[in-house]
Design a protein around this motif. Structure first.
Motif: not given
Length: 192
Positions: A138-143, A185-192
């Protein structure tokens, strides 16, 4: 699409943003308060596509990233003509100073009057932000958040071209509040 990104601040965050912009195929002008001659080792580390400049030179391109500690923002942005620029606010007011119910991004928007401010690249640590956002299939999420749709679209294009999955959190006040001290704040999420 803008083909250059200026970065005010050459510390870990500024260098991570330079890597991100390079991955997106953009040229980078990076600056710090000590002047371009102090950035030889940074240029060597970042490689081709990055040049050192003054803060004025880094701020002369269409998209400018503010990547300095919050207590140095005023000094970093003073004396620059911000009219018509897109400013990415990658800062965080970690001290949680009383800003009279406003976010630090709203304060920055006042300081760079005439620019369109987009809050982004502040929820991930510099090492994660500067790394390849392709992970686990997946790709890392950026807000992102901001009040100007065109400015947000240019910032989204920058981060998507670098491989991130972006999520638009809406206007600057609402979205920045979520990114700074609250749930994201601080979340490192991946969108699959």
């Amino acid at each position: 699409m803008t083909d250059s990104v200026g970065i005010v601040g050459a510390g870990r965050l500024g260098q991570a943003m330079a890597r991100t912009a390079l991955r997106a195929g953009r040229r980078v002008v990076i600056a710090n308060s000590r002047g371009p001659e102090s950035l030889a080792s940074v240029l060597s580390e970042l490689g081709d596509g990055v040049s050192a400049g003054t803060v004025e030179e880094a701020s002369a391109v269409d998209i400018v990233v503010i990547a300095v500690p919050w207590d140095r923002v005023l000094e970093a942005v003073q004396g620059i003509d911000w009219n018509g620029k897109i400013v990415i606010d990658a800062t965080n007011d970690w001290a949680a100073d009383d800003l009279n119910g406003r976010t630090s991004s709203e304060i920055l928007a006042d300081l760079v009057a005439g620019a369109c401010v987009v809050k982004a690249a502040n929820t991930l640590g510099a090492e994660v932000l500067g790394a390849d956002p392709q992970e686990a299939g997946g790709r890392r999420v950026l807000f992102v958040s901001g009040d100007d749709a065109d400015a947000k679209a240019d910032v989204v294009a920058l981060f998507q071209d670098a491989g991130f999955a972006t999520i638009d959190l809406g206007d600057l006040a609402t979205g920045a509040m979520q990114q700074i001290h609250h749930p994201l704040a601080g979340l490192n999420l991946i969108r699959l």
